[in-house]
Scaffold this motif. Sequence first.
Motif, PDB file in Angstrom:
ATOM      1  N   GLY A  30      58.046  -2.215  57.336  1.00 53.16           N
ATOM      2  CA  GLY A  30      56.649  -2.009  57.704  1.00 53.16           C
ATOM      3  C   GLY A  30      56.419  -1.996  59.201  1.00 53.16           C
ATOM      4  O   GLY A  30      55.699  -1.151  59.727  1.00 53.16           O
ATOM      5  N   VAL A  31      57.024  -2.950  59.918  1.00 52.09           N
ATOM      6  CA  VAL A  31      56.825  -3.082  61.362  1.00 52.09           C
ATOM      7  C   VAL A  31      58.186  -3.222  62.041  1.00 52.09           C
ATOM      8  O   VAL A  31      59.065  -3.934  61.548  1.00 52.09           O
ATOM      9  CB  VAL A  31      55.939  -4.296  61.701  1.00 52.09           C
ATOM     10  N   ILE A  32      58.350  -2.527  63.177  1.00 51.34           N
ATOM     11  CA  ILE A  32      59.575  -2.591  63.964  1.00 51.34           C
ATOM     12  C   ILE A  32      59.234  -3.093  65.364  1.00 51.34           C
ATOM     13  O   ILE A  32      58.320  -2.571  66.010  1.00 51.34           O
ATOM     14  CB  ILE A  32      60.249  -1.209  64.084  1.00 51.34           C
ATOM     15  N   ILE A  33      59.953  -4.117  65.836  1.00 53.90           N
ATOM     16  CA  ILE A  33      59.837  -4.587  67.214  1.00 53.90           C
ATOM     17  C   ILE A  33      61.161  -4.301  67.905  1.00 53.90           C
ATOM     18  O   ILE A  33      62.222  -4.707  67.423  1.00 53.90           O
ATOM     19  CB  ILE A  33      59.546  -6.092  67.282  1.00 53.90           C
ATOM     20  N   SER A  34      61.100  -3.603  69.037  1.00 53.24           N
ATOM     21  CA  SER A  34      62.336  -3.259  69.743  1.00 53.24           C
ATOM     22  C   SER A  34      62.222  -3.583  71.223  1.00 53.24           C
ATOM     23  O   SER A  34      61.185  -3.350  71.849  1.00 53.24           O
ATOM     24  CB  SER A  34      62.656  -1.765  69.573  1.00 53.24           C
ATOM     25  N   ASP A  35      63.314  -4.101  71.778  1.00 51.54           N
ATOM     26  CA  ASP A  35      63.421  -4.250  73.229  1.00 51.54           C
ATOM     27  C   ASP A  35      63.552  -2.852  73.833  1.00 51.54           C
ATOM     28  O   ASP A  35      64.010  -1.916  73.171  1.00 51.54           O
ATOM     29  CB  ASP A  35      64.649  -5.107  73.555  1.00 51.54           C
ATOM     30  N   GLN A  36      63.134  -2.692  75.072  1.00 50.93           N
ATOM     31  CA  GLN A  36      63.240  -1.387  75.734  1.00 50.93           C
ATOM     32  C   GLN A  36      64.595  -1.192  76.401  1.00 50.93           C
ATOM     33  O   GLN A  36      65.258  -0.185  76.205  1.00 50.93           O
ATOM     34  CB  GLN A  36      62.131  -1.220  76.776  1.00 50.93           C
ATOM     35  N   ARG A  37      65.035  -2.174  77.167  1.00 56.93           N
ATOM     36  CA  ARG A  37      66.261  -2.006  77.945  1.00 56.93           C
ATOM     37  C   ARG A  37      67.452  -2.526  77.145  1.00 56.93           C
ATOM     38  O   ARG A  37      67.747  -3.729  77.128  1.00 56.93           O
ATOM     39  CB  ARG A  37      66.147  -2.746  79.272  1.00 56.93           C
ATOM     40  N   MET A  38      68.147  -1.608  76.460  1.00 57.17           N
ATOM     41  CA  MET A  38      69.329  -1.957  75.685  1.00 57.17           C
ATOM     42  C   MET A  38      70.445  -0.977  76.041  1.00 57.17           C
ATOM     43  O   MET A  38      70.177   0.197  76.319  1.00 57.17           O
ATOM     44  CB  MET A  38      69.046  -1.882  74.175  1.00 57.17           C
ATOM     45  N   PRO A  39      71.701  -1.407  76.042  1.00 53.44           N
ATOM     46  CA  PRO A  39      72.804  -0.497  76.359  1.00 53.44           C
ATOM     47  C   PRO A  39      73.005   0.551  75.264  1.00 53.44           C
ATOM     48  O   PRO A  39      72.841   0.273  74.087  1.00 53.44           O
ATOM     49  CB  PRO A  39      74.021  -1.444  76.437  1.00 53.44           C
ATOM     50  N   GLY A  40      73.323   1.774  75.702  1.00 55.55           N
ATOM     51  CA  GLY A  40      73.620   2.839  74.754  1.00 55.55           C
ATOM     52  C   GLY A  40      72.413   3.608  74.276  1.00 55.55           C
ATOM     53  O   GLY A  40      72.443   4.835  74.162  1.00 55.55           O
ATOM     54  N   MET A  41      71.313   2.933  73.996  1.00 56.65           N
ATOM     55  CA  MET A  41      70.099   3.584  73.488  1.00 56.65           C
ATOM     56  C   MET A  41      68.898   2.738  73.870  1.00 56.65           C
ATOM     57  O   MET A  41      68.827   1.559  73.530  1.00 56.65           O
ATOM     58  CB  MET A  41      70.178   3.730  71.954  1.00 56.65           C
ATOM     59  N   THR A  42      67.946   3.316  74.578  1.00 57.06           N
ATOM     60  CA  THR A  42      66.751   2.561  74.961  1.00 57.06           C
ATOM     61  C   THR A  42      65.863   2.339  73.750  1.00 57.06           C
ATOM     62  O   THR A  42      66.015   2.981  72.707  1.00 57.06           O
ATOM     63  CB  THR A  42      65.947   3.307  76.035  1.00 57.06           C
ATOM     64  N   GLY A  43      64.910   1.421  73.913  1.00 57.29           N
ATOM     65  CA  GLY A  43      63.992   1.142  72.824  1.00 57.29           C
ATOM     66  C   GLY A  43      63.171   2.353  72.408  1.00 57.29           C
ATOM     67  O   GLY A  43      62.977   2.611  71.222  1.00 57.29           O
ATOM     68  N   THR A  44      62.661   3.115  73.380  1.00 58.92           N
ATOM     69  CA  THR A  44      61.844   4.285  73.039  1.00 58.92           C
ATOM     70  C   THR A  44      62.685   5.367  72.376  1.00 58.92           C
ATOM     71  O   THR A  44      62.195   6.077  71.486  1.00 58.92           O
ATOM     72  CB  THR A  44      61.160   4.846  74.295  1.00 58.92           C
ATOM     73  N   GLU A  45      63.948   5.512  72.788  1.00 59.14           N
ATOM     74  CA  GLU A  45      64.831   6.471  72.115  1.00 59.14           C
ATOM     75  C   GLU A  45      65.068   6.049  70.665  1.00 59.14           C
ATOM     76  O   GLU A  45      65.017   6.879  69.743  1.00 59.14           O
ATOM     77  CB  GLU A  45      66.169   6.573  72.862  1.00 59.14           C
ATOM     78  N   PHE A  46      65.309   4.758  70.484  1.00 56.45           N
ATOM     79  CA  PHE A  46      65.518   4.244  69.129  1.00 56.45           C
ATOM     80  C   PHE A  46      64.274   4.449  68.268  1.00 56.45           C
ATOM     81  O   PHE A  46      64.355   4.901  67.119  1.00 56.45           O
ATOM     82  CB  PHE A  46      65.884   2.756  69.183  1.00 56.45           C
ATOM     83  N   LEU A  47      63.098   4.128  68.811  1.00 48.55           N
ATOM     84  CA  LEU A  47      61.869   4.225  68.017  1.00 48.55           C
ATOM     85  C   LEU A  47      61.508   5.674  67.704  1.00 48.55           C
ATOM     86  O   LEU A  47      60.908   5.957  66.664  1.00 48.55           O
ATOM     87  CB  LEU A  47      60.720   3.522  68.745  1.00 48.55           C
TER      88      LEU A  47
END
Length: 273
Positions: free
Chosen positions: A48-65
């Motif tokens: 239902g809800v996803i919380i993601s950090d933005q600065r992550m190695p390999g894939m940023t949070g916005t790319e993941f979302l």
Amino acid sequence: MDRVLLVVDDEANILSALGRLFRRDGYTILSAGSGQEGLALLNKTTVGVIISDQRMPGMTGTEFLSLAKEIQPDSVRIVLSGYTELNSVTDAINRGSVFRFLTKPWEDDLLREQVAAAFAHYELKINYENLSKELLLKNAALEKATQLLESALVGAEGERDFGMSVLKVTQQVLHQAPVAVVGYAQDGTVAVSNQMASRLFPELCVGLGINGALPPAIRTTLASGQAQGYHAMPDGHRYFYQATPFKVGDAELGMILTLIPLLDNAEKTGLDR
């Protein structure tokens, strides 16, 4: 409806802290240490809800979302990161990939409130989609009832028998319809109340005023000019209601109020059977 929360962060201590924070709210919590792990979970479990950090190695949070949106477009997506990352998140917010941007370090109560609001947003969206599907099913059922009506009238002999058959079958269809139906005149006098309507509102009575039988919340909505809304009964069951004008030719004679049970109710009461 089980509330499933996915938390994605490359820092194990952040995942642990968020897990402890949200466990008290009764969510089913899934944790991922990278965007790739998060995508793998989304391919297996409805979230239902996803919380993601933005600065992550390999894939940023916005790319993941952005990729998460393609897999589960109904999920509500939140970025939890520092103020310095706001500019990189803005474009994702504008494209609809991110529902909200929250900052680290977070305030526990505020973060819990925001996540609860995100789940409410998600469930409203899902209920609306389920309601649309339910309306399609109800329309199909009414169409079938119409076909049965036509079949029942084939053998009717004479104009009087034909009219009586129409009336009898129509009354049965209305009385046993899986939705509540109330018809009332412009002055509020109840003219029709089917079986389900009478069960929901025991004070409904043909010939009396409708306002005394309806809950204050529905009366207030209709009086404000709004024609539809959602209502929760005291037993917790929720309904979508809508008022439509009843016309004969150009003359408006009154209103028809219908209440349709949401799918959540069916699991509790068997209304879908």
